[in-house]
Design an enzyme around this catalytic site. Sequence first.
Site, short mmCIF file in Angstrom:
data_model
loop_
_atom_site.label_atom_id
_atom_site.label_comp_id
_atom_site.label_asym_id
_atom_site.label_seq_id
_atom_site.Cartn_x
_atom_site.Cartn_y
_atom_site.Cartn_z
N LYS A 200 0.07 4.20 6.79
CA LYS A 200 -0.50 4.89 5.71
C LYS A 200 -0.25 6.35 6.08
O LYS A 200 0.35 6.87 7.16
CB LYS A 200 -2.06 4.93 5.78
CG LYS A 200 -2.80 3.46 5.46
CD LYS A 200 -2.63 3.21 3.95
CE LYS A 200 -3.23 2.00 3.66
NZ LYS A 200 -2.59 0.90 4.78
N SER B 113 0.91 -1.32 0.10
CA SER B 113 -0.05 0.12 0.00
C SER B 113 0.75 1.20 0.16
O SER B 113 0.33 2.34 -0.33
CB SER B 113 -1.17 0.10 1.39
OG SER B 113 -0.25 0.18 2.48
#
Length: 210
Positions: free
Chosen positions: A164, A127
């Site tokens: 993230k 990610s």
Amino acid sequence: MSENKEMNDIQKETFNELCRFYDVSGRPPTLKELSEIMKTPISSIQYQINMMIEKGYLVREGRGTKSIKIIRRLPPPDTKMIAIPLIGKVVAGSPCIAEERREGFVFLEKYLPHPEECFALRANGESMINAGIHPGDILVARQQSVAANGEIVIATLNGESTVKRLEYKPGSIRLIPENDLMKPIPVHASDSFVIQGVVLFWKSVCDFTK
């Protein structure tokens, strides 16, 4: 050119903070940013930078601090290795560096302020590949429960750990992946969301001294 090539204590402290900012942000700090970090007037910061240039630690390739390039590093303080605990998993509501969650340690020759507040985690998934974080990379983070907009965080969302980029907007929080194939993750008021740490830097595991 200064005859004394060694930096004094103030210059060393300023230089270490400049290097730390560069390693985290990928750019040198502005005079104002470094002045705020050091709690020192901008004129003093400018003088210290000029001395670092004279002594061969920095070079200026243009105007302003944005053009400064680090060409020489100081050895780690007292040349001791820093042991950072490597944890297997971030768990919601639990201290990140709890002893029972440790897999071992990574050893650094890198200067880190307050290393006792830091921990390492192995990246899992793709990610964040656009940010240069690949599966298996080791992330070094500082344990803290708050983060600034745009910082890469290690967090738990509804019991699941994730890495993230944090995005704050009026009335909303989102976790932004660095992968064009993945969508941002909204954080709702009803969600269980905890920031566990802010990522300082990351490297392939082979880059760490074993």
